[in-house]
Design a protein around this motif. Structure first.
Motif, short mmCIF file in Angstrom:
data_model
loop_
_atom_site.label_atom_id
_atom_site.label_comp_id
_atom_site.label_asym_id
_atom_site.label_seq_id
_atom_site.Cartn_x
_atom_site.Cartn_y
_atom_site.Cartn_z
N HIS A 91 0.83 -1.21 0.00
CA HIS A 91 0.00 0.00 0.00
C HIS A 91 0.86 1.26 0.00
N ASN A 92 1.86 1.28 0.88
CA ASN A 92 2.71 2.46 1.00
C ASN A 92 3.59 2.65 -0.24
N LEU A 93 4.07 1.55 -0.81
CA LEU A 93 4.89 1.64 -2.02
C LEU A 93 4.07 2.24 -3.16
N PHE A 94 2.84 1.77 -3.33
CA PHE A 94 1.98 2.31 -4.38
C PHE A 94 1.63 3.76 -4.11
N ASP A 95 1.40 4.07 -2.86
CA ASP A 95 1.03 5.44 -2.50
C ASP A 95 2.17 6.41 -2.77
N GLU A 96 3.40 5.90 -2.69
CA GLU A 96 4.57 6.73 -2.92
C GLU A 96 4.78 7.07 -4.39
N TYR A 97 4.08 6.38 -5.29
CA TYR A 97 4.33 6.55 -6.72
C TYR A 97 4.37 8.03 -7.11
N ARG A 98 3.47 8.82 -6.55
CA ARG A 98 3.40 10.24 -6.95
C ARG A 98 4.63 11.02 -6.52
N PHE A 99 5.46 10.44 -5.64
CA PHE A 99 6.69 11.11 -5.20
C PHE A 99 7.94 10.54 -5.87
N PHE A 100 7.79 9.46 -6.66
CA PHE A 100 8.97 8.80 -7.23
C PHE A 100 9.85 9.78 -8.01
N HIS A 101 9.23 10.72 -8.72
CA HIS A 101 10.02 11.65 -9.54
C HIS A 101 10.94 12.53 -8.71
N LYS A 102 10.70 12.60 -7.40
CA LYS A 102 11.55 13.40 -6.52
C LYS A 102 12.68 12.59 -5.90
N TYR A 103 12.66 11.29 -6.11
CA TYR A 103 13.65 10.42 -5.48
C TYR A 103 15.04 10.65 -6.08
N PRO A 104 16.08 10.56 -5.25
CA PRO A 104 17.44 10.53 -5.79
C PRO A 104 17.61 9.27 -6.65
N GLU A 105 18.61 9.30 -7.54
CA GLU A 105 18.81 8.21 -8.51
C GLU A 105 18.88 6.83 -7.84
N LYS A 106 19.68 6.71 -6.79
CA LYS A 106 19.89 5.39 -6.17
C LYS A 106 18.58 4.84 -5.63
N GLU A 107 17.82 5.67 -4.92
CA GLU A 107 16.56 5.22 -4.33
C GLU A 107 15.55 4.86 -5.41
N LEU A 108 15.55 5.64 -6.51
CA LEU A 108 14.61 5.36 -7.58
C LEU A 108 14.98 4.05 -8.28
N GLU A 109 16.28 3.80 -8.41
CA GLU A 109 16.72 2.54 -9.02
C GLU A 109 16.26 1.36 -8.17
N ILE A 110 16.46 1.44 -6.86
CA ILE A 110 16.01 0.37 -5.96
C ILE A 110 14.50 0.18 -6.08
N THR A 111 13.78 1.30 -6.15
CA THR A 111 12.32 1.24 -6.25
C THR A 111 11.88 0.58 -7.55
N GLY A 112 12.54 0.91 -8.66
CA GLY A 112 12.21 0.31 -9.94
C GLY A 112 12.44 -1.20 -9.92
N LEU A 113 13.56 -1.62 -9.35
CA LEU A 113 13.87 -3.05 -9.27
C LEU A 113 12.86 -3.77 -8.39
N LEU A 114 12.52 -3.16 -7.25
CA LEU A 114 11.56 -3.76 -6.33
C LEU A 114 10.17 -3.84 -6.96
N PHE A 115 9.76 -2.77 -7.59
CA PHE A 115 8.44 -2.69 -8.21
C PHE A 115 8.30 -3.78 -9.28
N GLY A 116 9.30 -3.87 -10.14
CA GLY A 116 9.26 -4.89 -11.20
C GLY A 116 9.30 -6.30 -10.64
N ALA A 117 10.09 -6.51 -9.59
CA ALA A 117 10.19 -7.84 -8.99
C ALA A 117 8.88 -8.27 -8.34
N LEU A 118 8.14 -7.33 -7.78
CA LEU A 118 6.82 -7.64 -7.22
C LEU A 118 5.90 -8.22 -8.30
N ILE A 119 5.97 -7.62 -9.50
CA ILE A 119 5.15 -8.09 -10.61
C ILE A 119 5.66 -9.45 -11.09
#
Length: 197
Positions: A91-119
């Motif tokens: 729930h919190n990961l999905f809710d954060e989507y609207r803030f992803f564009h503000k993430y630093p590169e490293k955090e956004l990379e981790i988020t992309g990998l995690l998001f895709g792995a969930l799928i």
């Protein structure tokens, strides 16, 4: 040592606790990410456990593979509290989507990998799966942005599942800029549409 940029969120903001008031307050009483599930409040101890796991993920104490194993264990647990932790993290990961564009590169990379792995590992299904796929598709429609990189990273994680979603593949193919910026994605999609992986 501490966390230099927040636990998954910029500026020291913790997942699901934008103003210290938990998910429901962070969502402004139910606004949230477009099309996401309705605002849900989790007990404080569940939020704390979920945020502790996110901290380990975003400080690389937990690898993506280990994170997926942990989430899978929580999702399939017979312990209701662990199931709630899983639900809170998704729930919190999905809710954060609207803030992803503000993430630093490293955090956004981790988020992309995690998001895709969930799928990829089928940890989200039905309505949440639809939201996750839509978020990736939206990101792929933003060329030359950090969000585009997020979309590419996420898609690479679940490319073997693309044959399950021919209509999704056709939506990806409609993005002309992907052909120029990321021809490998087009290869994945064309293979998927031919029935391969």
């Amino acid at each position: 040592s501490g966390v230099s940029v927040g636990v998954g969120g910029p500026g020291g903001r913790v997942f699901g606790q934008g103003d210290g008031g938990g998910v429901s307050k962070m969502r402004g009483g139910g606004g949230g990410a477009a099309g996401a599930e309705p605002a849900k409040s989790f007990p404080a101890e569940i939020e704390e456990a979920a945020n502790a796991y996110f901290q380990k993920i975003y400080t690389s104490q937990l690898s993506i593979d280990d994170s997926i194993r942990l989430l899978s264990k929580c999702k399939n647990s017979s312990n209701p509290q662990e199931k709630e932790i899983f639900a809170c993290m998704i729930h919190n990961l999905f809710d954060e989507y609207r803030f992803f564009h503000k993430y630093p590169e490293k955090e956004l990379e981790i988020t992309g990998l995690l998001f895709g792995a969930l799928i990829q590992h089928q940890l989200v299904s039905y309505f949440p799966l639809g939201i996750a796929l839509r978020y990736v598709l939206e990101a792929l429609r933003m060329p030359n942005t950090k969000m585009f990189k997020f979309g590419v990273l996420a898609l690479r994680q679940f490319k073997s599942r693309l044959p399950e979603w021919p209509q999704y593949c056709s939506h990806i193919m409609q993005n002309e800029h992907i052909k120029q910026l990321c021809p490998e994605i087009i290869e994945y999609v064309q293979n998927a549409m031919r029935g391969g992986a």
